[in-house]
Design an enzyme around this catalytic site. Sequence first.
Site, PDB file in Angstrom:
ATOM      1  CB  SER A 117      43.396  39.233  41.500  1.00  0.00           C
ATOM      2  OG  SER A 117      44.181  38.232  40.921  1.00  0.00           O
TER       3      SER A 117
HETATM    4  N1  SAH Z   1      42.743  34.425  40.014  1.00  0.00           N
HETATM    5  C1  SAH Z   1      43.293  34.077  41.285  1.00  0.00           C
HETATM    6  C2  SAH Z   1      44.628  34.745  41.482  1.00  0.00           C
HETATM    7  C3  SAH Z   1      45.695  33.722  41.692  1.00  0.00           C
HETATM    8  S1  SAH Z   1      47.357  34.329  41.665  1.00  0.00           S
HETATM    9  C4  SAH Z   1      42.315  34.405  42.406  1.00  0.00           C
HETATM   10  O1  SAH Z   1      41.265  34.976  42.173  1.00  0.00           O
HETATM   11  O2  SAH Z   1      42.602  34.035  43.538  1.00  0.00           O
HETATM   12  C5  SAH Z   1      47.968  33.559  40.199  1.00  0.00           C
HETATM   13  C6  SAH Z   1      47.920  32.056  40.158  1.00  0.00           C
HETATM   14  O3  SAH Z   1      48.511  31.655  38.925  1.00  0.00           O
HETATM   15  C7  SAH Z   1      48.700  31.346  41.256  1.00  0.00           C
HETATM   16  O4  SAH Z   1      47.841  30.511  41.973  1.00  0.00           O
HETATM   17  C8  SAH Z   1      49.751  30.533  40.494  1.00  0.00           C
HETATM   18  O5  SAH Z   1      50.033  29.274  41.072  1.00  0.00           O
HETATM   19  C9  SAH Z   1      49.071  30.370  39.144  1.00  0.00           C
HETATM   20  N2  SAH Z   1      49.944  30.006  38.028  1.00  0.00           N
HETATM   21  C10 SAH Z   1      51.180  30.464  37.701  1.00  0.00           C
HETATM   22  N3  SAH Z   1      51.625  29.834  36.587  1.00  0.00           N
HETATM   23  C11 SAH Z   1      50.644  28.963  36.207  1.00  0.00           C
HETATM   24  C12 SAH Z   1      50.507  28.019  35.146  1.00  0.00           C
HETATM   25  N4  SAH Z   1      51.481  27.812  34.238  1.00  0.00           N
HETATM   26  N5  SAH Z   1      49.373  27.295  35.067  1.00  0.00           N
HETATM   27  C13 SAH Z   1      48.370  27.477  35.973  1.00  0.00           C
HETATM   28  N6  SAH Z   1      48.445  28.329  37.000  1.00  0.00           N
HETATM   29  C14 SAH Z   1      49.567  29.075  37.124  1.00  0.00           C
END
Ligand code: SAH
Length: 283
Positions: A117
């Site tokens: 993010s």
């Molecule tokens: N906070 C993270 C951003 C990751 S992007 C960082 O700092 O890198 C969003 C993430 O949400 C992705 O990795 C995706 O796989 C995850 N995601 C989507 N749906 C989800 C769910 N139901 N449970 C857990 N993770 C989920």
Amino acid sequence: MSESRPKRFPLSLDKVASGVARAQPVRELLRPQAPLQQAEQDRRRLASPASTPAGLGMDSRAVQQRMVERLQADGIRHPALLQAFATIPRHWFVDSALVNQAYEDTSLPIGLGQTISKPSVIGSMVELLVQRPGVAPDDPRPLGNCLDIGTGCGYQAALLSCLARRVVSVERLKDLHLKARQNLDRLRQGLPGWQDVRLVFGDGMLGHAPNAPYDTLIAAAGGAAVPQAWLDQLAPGGRLIAPLEDPRTGQQMLTVIDRLPNGQLQQASAGPVLFVPLKSGTI
Ligand code: SAH
């Protein structure tokens, strides 16, 4: 990458906790996850021999500090949050071909179609979370017991941990969960005193009941509804922040839900955003 930067964060509590989602001032769309095509182009450009960066090397502290100053100029105020951005090395969480971009205010690919993010978006969301209704003034760990949905590479979880008593972070993609584990192992070794995160491989739509209730819950992926488990696992005085699709327009809105000390829920909107989809099940 031409991502626009949010102009009006942090939102003051009276703008989000009015109890009724009201019309929002028109402002630029927050794009925490860059269009992946563009990100892939950037990755290829940076990976080409002509422009392979030597890495941040000895300059990384200064570059990181400039990111913190930009966040501050953009309205991020909470001292512990600024300190967290200054402490957690973002370049440890991105691909080696992308380290030169690690302190730009942009999302970057982390594999499996997902992205780390944007710092300003994380900052804006955390600024809202630290103002949860049940927080004690001057609490050094205002996020309390925190649930992070969508671990990705683990960067946001690592930041949250500097302001929480405990962070539980859930990821549904096994390979990313393992990558985050590696990243956080490095952090544990490289940053003595940093408080560890509990990483869970699972479907975050179910929350994580074993460590509930949570004072704060933050989601990095958005769906059409807030899962019931998140509401059930939110403590009185707690605050949840998540992207949520507006059924009328299809536009994702950053949504803030408080559980008041009397147990009632109160919802407000904090403006348009664009996050990756929240998906059910694990892979
Ligand atoms: N906070 C993270 C951003 C990751 S992007 C960082 O700092 O890198 C969003 C993430 O949400 C992705 O990795 C995706 O796989 C995850 N995601 C989507 N749906 C989800 C769910 N139901 N449970 C857990 N993770 C989920």
